[in-house]
Scaffold this motif. Sequence first.
Motif, mmCIF file in Angstrom:
data_model
loop_
_atom_site.group_PDB
_atom_site.id
_atom_site.type_symbol
_atom_site.label_atom_id
_atom_site.label_comp_id
_atom_site.label_asym_id
_atom_site.label_seq_id
_atom_site.Cartn_x
_atom_site.Cartn_y
_atom_site.Cartn_z
ATOM 1 N N ALA A 1 0.713 -1.450 -0.404
ATOM 2 C CA ALA A 1 -0.232 -0.172 -0.357
ATOM 3 C C ALA A 1 1.098 1.379 0.062
ATOM 4 O O ALA A 1 0.367 2.077 -0.567
ATOM 5 C CB ALA A 1 -1.082 0.303 1.126
ATOM 6 N N LYS A 2 2.226 1.300 0.024
ATOM 7 C CA LYS A 2 2.908 2.471 0.764
ATOM 8 C C LYS A 2 3.590 2.502 -0.826
ATOM 9 O O LYS A 2 4.609 3.480 -0.513
ATOM 10 C CB LYS A 2 3.911 2.193 2.041
ATOM 11 N N GLY A 3 3.506 1.571 -1.323
ATOM 12 C CA GLY A 3 4.745 1.482 -2.585
ATOM 13 C C GLY A 3 5.767 1.037 -2.681
ATOM 14 O O GLY A 3 6.915 1.173 -2.870
ATOM 15 N N ASP A 4 6.277 -0.047 -1.309
ATOM 16 C CA ASP A 4 7.561 -0.656 -0.688
ATOM 17 C C ASP A 4 7.488 -2.006 -1.262
ATOM 18 O O ASP A 4 7.194 -2.847 -0.504
ATOM 19 C CB ASP A 4 7.455 -0.462 0.594
ATOM 20 N N TRP A 5 7.695 -2.001 -2.861
ATOM 21 C CA TRP A 5 7.628 -3.085 -2.911
ATOM 22 C C TRP A 5 8.623 -3.721 -2.768
ATOM 23 O O TRP A 5 8.041 -5.085 -2.794
ATOM 24 C CB TRP A 5 7.650 -2.980 -5.013
ATOM 25 N N GLU A 6 9.812 -3.709 -2.291
ATOM 26 C CA GLU A 6 10.537 -4.536 -2.292
ATOM 27 C C GLU A 6 10.724 -5.295 -0.889
ATOM 28 O O GLU A 6 10.798 -6.575 -0.636
ATOM 29 C CB GLU A 6 12.446 -4.547 -1.541
ATOM 30 N N GLY A 7 9.431 -4.518 -0.137
ATOM 31 C CA GLY A 7 9.129 -4.746 1.553
ATOM 32 C C GLY A 7 8.238 -5.651 1.587
ATOM 33 O O GLY A 7 7.883 -7.423 1.943
ATOM 34 N N CYS A 8 7.374 -5.706 0.542
ATOM 35 C CA CYS A 8 5.843 -6.846 -0.162
ATOM 36 C C CYS A 8 6.519 -8.033 -0.341
ATOM 37 O O CYS A 8 5.478 -8.500 0.404
ATOM 38 C CB CYS A 8 5.430 -5.249 -0.730
#
Length: 599
Positions: A50-57
């Motif tokens: 949701a935050k756009g933290d693709w790596e964390g996701c």
Amino acid sequence: MPPLSILISRRLALAVSLTLGGILPAVAQQAVTTEVDIAQNYNAAMQAFAKGDWEGCSTGLEQVIKMMVNEKQQGALEGIYYTLGAAYFNMPNYPKAIEAFEKFTTKFGKSTKIWEVRLALAQAHRQNKGFDQAIKLYEALESVPLYREQALNAQVQIYQEQEKPLEAVRVLERIVGADIQTTVQATAAMSLAQLLANQNQPEKAVGWLQRLQMKTALIENLVALNALAVKLGDEFSEKKLYNQAIAAYRAVRSREEVLKFQTERIAAMDRRIDANLKAATGNPVLFAQMTQWNNQIKAAQAEAKSLLEEFIKLPDFAASVLFRMARCWYDSERKWEAIVVFDRILARHPKATERESALYGMIVAYAEVSQPKRAQELCEVYLKEFPSGENAQTVGYLSGAVALQAQDLQGAESYFGTMLEKQPESSFREEMRFLLGNAKFMQGKHDEAQKEYAAYLKEYPQGQNVEEVRYRTALADLFAGRFEVALTGLNGYLGQYPEGTMVADAKYRIAVCKYAAEQYDKVVADCRAWLQQFTSHEQEGEVQALLGDALAAQGELAEAVPAYRRSYQVATTDEVLNYSLFEASKHLQKLGKWPEISE
């Protein structure tokens, strides 16, 4: 089409709600710590998305997948793999996105999202430059009505990226079909027209352009269509395909039509967006699809607005398009048609920036269709309106040149004299100085002509007309009856230009000077030498007549008659023809040869 990152992230809102519901029941049968760990990892991954933290996701979801080991938990992986592929795509990490999407298609081939994932997989392959795999997936997606147009358009874009225009044309033809019935087809037809033009198929390109003109209700962007028509016209004109260029220019809509149409079309897009949102109210699945369509409409609308804003800033282009058409008519040797279009520019767009060029074009065209009077009138108009115009020097020269063409010798003298005074730096100054002398020469103003020729030689001692100027200076003496001076000048010319362009005429004129001095035997010798040296020359008729005159002056009438006969047989002017016929008849009477006189 909106970027894939936006498209997938919005669809994910639905996918998340479905997936989360499937995880918790499954993990309820596990130990409390395991259930909590999975839920915490999953929630953290989704918050990262949701935050756009693709790596964390992606890291979080990979961990969740490793933790979900029993068979019941495996069912919840459908949404997770979908989201994982989206996260990798948005990073971007296309190889990992492909891996995630392919696992989804392998494990969940009967999923309701299977075609949506295959579309995402095709997009990932395309971004990863795996064009062959992407094409295969897009070709399969053609069978799904919901994705057919998107799949076909993507194939066109891939083939264009690969510089495979023939394949792109083939796909575009499939999109358009036999007739243009939708907005998508209209957009494809515009691309098809450009590609066909690039592939040297101008007739087909113009054909599609003309069909589009009859389907304007389906065109999202009339500004773009106008631009395409002008672009195709320019390309055809450059290739000397003038008929096709004119057809393309004729397809251009007026400024008023474009402004009205484009404004209405943008408003219609707003209405379509509102209608899609209303239709999807209360239906989450349809809402996701409508959101995708609206994103596409908004992208098209943004482009249309941008083009309209730029279009409003531009001046009226009607005169410019007409001028292009006129140039095509002119360059294709249809000068009268060019004149008609030039005249239309002047009449309908009197303040257009193309007025100066159109007026100049008319002058040149009229001169070339042997209408010197009209060309002369337009020269006066041009020089009055544009005394310092881009073509002012050329028009200044033409003003005198067309007067000469019309045998308006006084007018030519006046124009050339005026232009030499008003345009001292003209690039045509040398030619005007030369022709001013000729204009006076042709009026019988031989002394004045010699003064102009002397001025020419002083100003342009190495000029391109020096030879003819020196020759005409000698001729002026001859025509003024100064035969001895002329003889000196003519011999001087031959000495200076033994291979000159006027040698034949000079030797004939020398014989004329000798005839005036009653040196008939020399005239006969010179004429016979001339006839041997210049066989089949256009001046033979004049030389034969002079030979006949010299022989007759010596009383050799029987020899003079054949010279006169040959003269009227080869004469190139009525003057020489009539003179030689009369002289031959006159001398035959003296000889009493009546049958020959009758003949």
